[in-house]
Design a protein around this motif. Structure first.
Motif, short mmCIF file in Angstrom:
data_model
loop_
_atom_site.label_atom_id
_atom_site.label_comp_id
_atom_site.label_asym_id
_atom_site.label_seq_id
_atom_site.Cartn_x
_atom_site.Cartn_y
_atom_site.Cartn_z
N ALA A 81 0.83 -1.11 0.02
CA ALA A 81 0.08 -0.04 0.09
C ALA A 81 0.84 1.34 0.03
CB ALA A 81 -1.04 0.12 1.25
N LEU A 82 2.15 1.19 0.50
CA LEU A 82 3.11 2.40 0.68
C LEU A 82 3.50 2.76 -0.72
CD1 LEU A 82 4.74 1.60 4.07
CD2 LEU A 82 2.95 3.68 3.64
N GLY A 83 3.77 1.78 -1.53
CA GLY A 83 4.27 2.29 -2.94
C GLY A 83 5.64 2.67 -2.72
N ASP A 84 6.15 3.72 -3.14
CA ASP A 84 7.54 4.38 -3.13
C ASP A 84 7.64 4.97 -2.00
OD1 ASP A 84 6.14 6.69 -3.64
OD2 ASP A 84 7.09 6.91 -5.52
N MET A 85 6.62 5.09 -0.91
CA MET A 85 6.58 5.98 0.35
C MET A 85 6.69 7.59 0.25
SD MET A 85 8.78 3.30 2.70
CE MET A 85 9.09 1.92 1.87
N LYS A 86 6.60 7.91 -1.13
CA LYS A 86 6.44 9.32 -1.21
C LYS A 86 5.54 10.11 -0.27
CE LYS A 86 7.17 10.93 -5.46
NZ LYS A 86 7.05 11.04 -6.86
N GLY A 87 6.16 11.34 0.19
CA GLY A 87 5.46 12.02 1.07
C GLY A 87 5.27 11.62 2.50
N ILE A 88 5.71 10.39 2.95
CA ILE A 88 5.23 9.92 4.38
C ILE A 88 6.28 10.81 5.36
CG2 ILE A 88 4.41 7.66 3.64
CD1 ILE A 88 7.08 6.50 4.86
N VAL A 89 5.46 10.91 6.53
CA VAL A 89 6.37 11.59 7.60
C VAL A 89 7.52 10.53 7.89
CG1 VAL A 89 6.21 12.37 9.96
CG2 VAL A 89 4.19 12.80 8.46
N ARG A 90 7.38 9.49 7.76
CA ARG A 90 8.51 8.25 7.92
C ARG A 90 8.66 7.81 9.51
NH1 ARG A 90 14.77 8.03 5.54
NH2 ARG A 90 15.29 6.15 7.15
N TYR A 91 8.96 8.98 10.42
CA TYR A 91 9.33 8.50 11.60
C TYR A 91 8.32 9.11 12.74
CZ TYR A 91 14.22 8.53 10.11
OH TYR A 91 15.38 8.33 9.47
N ALA A 92 8.02 8.15 13.63
CA ALA A 92 7.19 8.48 14.66
C ALA A 92 7.41 7.77 16.15
CB ALA A 92 5.64 8.30 14.33
N ASP A 93 6.96 8.25 17.15
CA ASP A 93 7.00 7.64 18.46
C ASP A 93 5.86 7.90 19.24
OD1 ASP A 93 8.14 9.53 20.62
OD2 ASP A 93 9.20 9.97 18.62
N VAL A 94 5.59 7.14 20.22
CA VAL A 94 4.42 7.35 21.03
C VAL A 94 4.72 6.77 22.46
CG1 VAL A 94 3.09 5.46 20.41
CG2 VAL A 94 2.04 7.38 21.43
N HIS A 95 4.19 7.30 23.70
CA HIS A 95 4.10 6.63 24.82
C HIS A 95 2.66 6.38 24.98
CE1 HIS A 95 8.06 8.10 25.42
NE2 HIS A 95 8.28 7.14 26.64
N LEU A 96 2.50 5.12 25.14
CA LEU A 96 1.00 4.67 25.24
C LEU A 96 0.63 4.03 26.61
CD1 LEU A 96 -1.54 2.55 24.67
CD2 LEU A 96 -1.52 4.76 23.17
N PRO A 97 -0.19 4.71 27.42
CA PRO A 97 -0.64 4.30 28.70
C PRO A 97 -1.84 3.48 28.45
CG PRO A 97 -1.48 6.53 28.51
CD PRO A 97 -0.65 6.17 27.14
N MET A 98 -1.88 2.41 29.05
CA MET A 98 -3.14 1.63 29.22
C MET A 98 -3.21 1.04 30.96
SD MET A 98 -5.63 0.09 27.94
CE MET A 98 -6.75 -1.30 28.35
N ASP A 99 -3.97 1.92 31.62
CA ASP A 99 -4.02 1.73 32.95
C ASP A 99 -2.88 1.67 33.72
OD1 ASP A 99 -6.76 1.92 32.67
OD2 ASP A 99 -7.19 -0.46 32.85
N GLU A 100 -2.46 0.63 34.29
CA GLU A 100 -1.06 0.71 35.17
C GLU A 100 0.21 0.59 34.09
OE1 GLU A 100 -0.94 -3.59 33.98
OE2 GLU A 100 -2.79 -2.09 34.41
N THR A 101 0.00 0.38 32.80
CA THR A 101 0.87 -0.03 31.81
C THR A 101 1.50 1.24 31.22
OG1 THR A 101 0.05 -2.27 31.74
CG2 THR A 101 1.43 -1.65 29.87
N LEU A 102 2.57 1.21 30.86
CA LEU A 102 3.17 2.27 29.95
C LEU A 102 4.22 1.45 29.01
CD1 LEU A 102 2.90 5.34 29.11
CD2 LEU A 102 5.03 5.60 30.60
N THR A 103 3.83 1.67 27.70
CA THR A 103 4.84 1.12 26.54
C THR A 103 4.90 2.15 25.64
OG1 THR A 103 3.52 -1.11 26.72
CG2 THR A 103 4.65 -0.44 24.71
N ARG A 104 6.37 2.24 25.27
CA ARG A 104 6.97 3.13 24.23
C ARG A 104 7.21 2.46 23.08
NH1 ARG A 104 12.00 5.41 26.86
NH2 ARG A 104 12.66 3.28 26.76
N VAL A 105 6.91 2.97 21.81
CA VAL A 105 6.88 2.62 20.73
C VAL A 105 7.57 3.44 19.60
CG1 VAL A 105 5.75 1.64 18.54
CG2 VAL A 105 4.86 1.04 20.65
N ALA A 106 8.47 3.23 18.88
CA ALA A 106 9.02 4.26 17.87
C ALA A 106 9.25 3.44 16.71
CB ALA A 106 10.45 4.52 18.48
#
Length: 197
Positions: A81-106
């Motif tokens: 679906a991404l094809g040549d990836m033209k125009g994408i932001v490319r990088y992202a990260d998030v800290h995601l809380p779920m009640d007592e849990t915290l996960t970092r995804v980059a």
């Protein structure tokens, strides 16, 4: 719309995946594994990708082949679906809380697959689902989507929440990384002039 469609049939599984990156988060998922369907539904909803997944697998043995092969097929569909990836932001990260849990995804949507997965579960099962399979799915997805993906649960005690924070974190990171950058919509975000290797 950026769309991908993959079918994968082996002696162990028969899988069909459709993905629309620029969707609304619609999910139509049936893998035969209830907890896994729940995680994939979260992935669709929080990434805003539309997902349709049908999987038949050798569940009389266990959930491993089905879970891994869905990761492979979904990763391939996203990459398509991404094809040549033209125009994408490319990088992202998030800290995601779920009640007592915290996960970092980059994530780096680079075309160079890599997974770093630092997540520990307290038990072997979430219901009937093997907790080991969360890592297996992320590995299969990252390798076949061609993304560099780091997932680390910083703390948490409930295994359901830990898994959910990983999938939601991936979803939110992909939502940002796959978005089109309005300031660079016609550019490939790389000094090389291409992504994919």
């Amino acid at each position: 719309m950026r769309k991908g469609q993959i079918t994968r049939k082996t002696k162990e599984t028969d899988i069909a995946v459709e993905v629309a990156i620029d969707g609304t988060g619609r999910a139509d998922i049936a893998t035969g594994i209830g907890f896994f369907d729940h995680m994939l539904d979260l992935l669709a909803r929080h990434s805003r990708m539309d997902l349709r997944i049908r999987a038949k697998g050798d569940l009389h043995i266990d959930d491993h082949h089905t879970t891994e092969d869905v990761g492979i097929a979904l990763g391939q569909a996203v990459r398509m679906a991404l094809g040549d990836m033209k125009g994408i932001v490319r990088y992202a990260d998030v800290h995601l809380p779920m009640d007592e849990t915290l996960t970092r995804v980059a994530v780096d949507v680079s075309g160079r697959p890599m997974l770093v997965f630092k997540v520990k579960f307290g038990g072997d099962k979430i219901g009937t689902f093997d907790t080991q399979l969360v890592n297996e799915w992320f590995q299969a997805f990252a390798m076949n989507a061609g993304i560099t993906l780091h997932v680390e649960t910083l703390y948490g005690s409930n295994d359901h929440h830990i898994s959910e924070s990983c999938f939601k974190g991936l979803a939110r990171a992909l939502r940002s990384a796959l978005a089109i950058d309005p300031k660079a919509a016609d550019e490939i975000p790389s000094t090389k002039g291409s992504l994919g290797g």
